[in-house]
Write an enzyme that holds these catalytic residues in place. Sequence first.
Site, PDB file in Angstrom:
ATOM      1  N   ARG B  47       0.739  -1.256  -0.005  1.00  0.00           N
ATOM      2  CA  ARG B  47       0.080   0.113  -0.105  1.00  0.00           C
ATOM      3  C   ARG B  47       0.897   1.416  -0.062  1.00  0.00           C
ATOM      4  O   ARG B  47       0.538   2.354  -0.606  1.00  0.00           O
ATOM      5  CB  ARG B  47      -1.066   0.152   1.283  1.00  0.00           C
ATOM      6  N   HIS B 181       4.946 -23.767   6.066  1.00  0.00           N
ATOM      7  CA  HIS B 181       6.511 -23.895   5.902  1.00  0.00           C
ATOM      8  C   HIS B 181       7.204 -24.943   6.325  1.00  0.00           C
ATOM      9  O   HIS B 181       8.520 -25.101   6.099  1.00  0.00           O
ATOM     10  CB  HIS B 181       7.189 -22.486   6.359  1.00  0.00           C
ATOM     11  N   HIS B 243       0.843 -27.368  11.166  1.00  0.00           N
ATOM     12  CA  HIS B 243       2.002 -28.130  11.062  1.00  0.00           C
ATOM     13  C   HIS B 243       1.912 -29.406  11.675  1.00  0.00           C
ATOM     14  O   HIS B 243       2.258 -30.098  11.225  1.00  0.00           O
ATOM     15  CB  HIS B 243       2.996 -27.054  11.948  1.00  0.00           C
TER      16      HIS B 243
END
Lengths: 483, 483
Positions: B47, B181, B243
């Site tokens: 932004r 991840h 996870h």
Amino acid sequence: MGPPELARHLLVVFGATGDLMQRKLLPALHSVAPVGDAPFVVVGVARQPLDEPGFRAQCVASLTSDGSVPTGDAAAWAARHLHYVSVGAGAPEDYQRLSGELERIEREEALPGNRVLYLALPAAAFPPTIEGLGSAGLHRSKGWTRLVVEKPFGRDLASARALNALVHQFFAETQVYRIDHYLGKETVQNLLVFRFANMLFESAWNRDRVDCVEITVAEDLGVEHRAGYYETAGALRDMVQNHLMQLLTLTAMAVPAQYEADQIRNEKVKVLRSLEAIRPEEAVFGQYGPGTVGAAAVPGYREEPGVNPTSTTETYVALRLKINNFRWQGVPFFLRTGKRLPTKTTYIHVHFRSPPVWFFPATSPGEITANSLRIMVQPDEGFELAIEVKKPGHEIALQTQRMHFQYSEVFGPLADAYQTLILDVMRGDQTLFVRADEVEESWRLIAPLLEHPPALRPYPAGAWGPTESTALVTPGGHHWTEG
Amino acid sequence: MGPPELARHLLVVFGATGDLMQRKLLPALHSVAPVGDAPFVVVGVARQPLDEPGFRAQCVASLTSDGSVPTGDAAAWAARHLHYVSVGAGAPEDYQRLSGELERIEREEALPGNRVLYLALPAAAFPPTIEGLGSAGLHRSKGWTRLVVEKPFGRDLASARALNALVHQFFAETQVYRIDHYLGKETVQNLLVFRFANMLFESAWNRDRVDCVEITVAEDLGVEHRAGYYETAGALRDMVQNHLMQLLTLTAMAVPAQYEADQIRNEKVKVLRSLEAIRPEEAVFGQYGPGTVGAAAVPGYREEPGVNPTSTTETYVALRLKINNFRWQGVPFFLRTGKRLPTKTTYIHVHFRSPPVWFFPATSPGEITANSLRIMVQPDEGFELAIEVKKPGHEIALQTQRMHFQYSEVFGPLADAYQTLILDVMRGDQTLFVRADEVEESWRLIAPLLEHPPALRPYPAGAWGPTESTALVTPGGHHWTEG
């Protein structure tokens, strides 16, 4: 004082001036009770007309030779614990006299009459000594009597049976302790514990999961000063019939109902009885020629002092064995032993099956290595588990890695096998000793090879045996471990 | 040049001035092509009304902050590879303008029109950004278009479904890369390789051989600067839904027909669908109070800056899960995660069954420890196999020993998860990304706990969670790993 549970006894060693007593038994006995009272009194027996001071002096020299025991301590220990009796030519009256001497020493030392009779003798001396003992009534005593017999126990099935028969003429099997010093090694004892306490392995310990089993007992030394004996024995008698068969049965046996000497030995005998008769093409015999071990050029077997220049004695044996039972049918057991191999090592290498399907991309099936467990017996006792891991990175590429456990790193130096075994004799635990039927079954198994030995293949000293040993394992895609 | 197989493309990062881009993505991108040409041109989008020099200066500061990249090199790299476009308030005309800018850059850089759209944004910004992209036709390009969405993907089943529906309004599932991840960690990728390349383990990887499976993701840190997010999330949303469920499915899944993204994800979804609905007594929620971690006194969760002093947000979750399929029926899967636990560690601990019968003498059955395999995900990626060995000596006494394999010892430092994942996006490999149905199934599974959370149990910082977590595992004789 030694371990408190040991009953006091007389330990009578026949062949007390010999190599085994002086190099192995004495240090083992000394380590059981290095200071103060011992649970035993040793009576050395041999032909030599030594007096007690002379015998003790020889023993002190042996005990102090590596510098670990001070001479003063060794002399005090010898004076307190060692006696000597000569049996001369071994006539019946010599054994009668020995019997009297043993009773005298027992009286003087206030012993209850328990006796270990340890035949630390060349094999040829076993029968006359056992007969001598029997003729003088020495197979019985006021307490217990235990007979320890060193290897080799017979030189074929017939002689082993004859020797067992002679032993049993005077002694019950529960009194007999046949030595195979491999059984005194910590890792060998650990084999059963490891197998039956580790379900990850035991549940895979069968034809469904195991591809093949390899047992290697390799020596880098040649025949050394033992040519006289070795020329009449060879690797099959010297190593296979005893050590390799023991490692095989402990690896392959079923779980006994209890951890008890006879139940364990029953299971070992069952393995031997399940072994298929060896066919000629399942055995390779070799003999080392000149070569290089380490950096040193060494002579061939036929050039060794005391060896017949046209000797056909095998210094290498490789076998492919089949165990026809529910657990192992179809799983080859590869055994090999030899002198003048590249290194001194003993291990049992259990190769598990490969994945049934290659499910990874980009890597060829040839690049996977099946899991294997290598049980190291010597020189570094422990375990080595080979696993496949992914190499870091986007590509699915495998790499074999080894997870280790080494006894000495955790527990320090291990006890000598003889210390373990002599203590077991004193305790009356036969677990680590070879029973009459075990001996006979293993002679029966190798009998065809004794009667019709395979062609003798030459190999250069420093090689892993003759090239023909490779062809023994390649059917089925197997291979010997390199190293 | 980066890896040669990568097609040249534009990588458009939304939220380019944010933490994730600056701390994780930039170093990952730099590591793909640190010098010379790169297969990508990065367009930072945010932004802020930054100009390109201002954006590049921020990125250079981030890249050089740990000292590994010299400032001159980083500046040259940024000048060559980084652009910036502000989307202001994100009105439709802002995205139209962005579209024009991307086309301009593609022309100038002679790119074929392949685009990665990476939403490195807070979750609340996902829907308007996806709508903005769609409104401007940015879901299509002249080459391929790939959408990368960071976690959290939804905050419950309904919102995840709505987000999936919105994504699928514009993008096919084959274009979508949902980030977890943990899947980029080498050990997690290795899980499948390890399982299906090691038959010793895979053949024991089932209800016949496994007693229970424990998955622990422990943090020693508290909520740190993330209270604003964490207060609306809690451990169940922050860790379990993503996870821990990923570790669970990779541990439990069956072998796919091929190593291919959708076939692997099919198998993972099958595990999630086989999970039994969680009952209240199978979950423990906790919240840390003041305590000691390491040597340091630390405040309780309610004392942390930005946390409501009467907060009921859970910082600890433990679950007992049941997988009702042929492989795992009857084998509990214990999951736990928490903040302010004694140490930072992530592992999967597979406990194999004990021997069915205690066959050894003299040692009580309680003294045997079942085999277990601990797969360490962090901090020291590797394996730890617990085996029983015999302690040296006459007595049959067992001792548990651990065999290790550590990735870093063999392979050195491993790639950061983001480097692995961004490369997979560039390659078009979806294997390590979470599919729409996976996300929804895992939200479905924890839905009962979101709707009716169990009572919140306090635990002192530095403890292994509330005491109630013990009772979760003790039925069946299980216990959490200590450490």
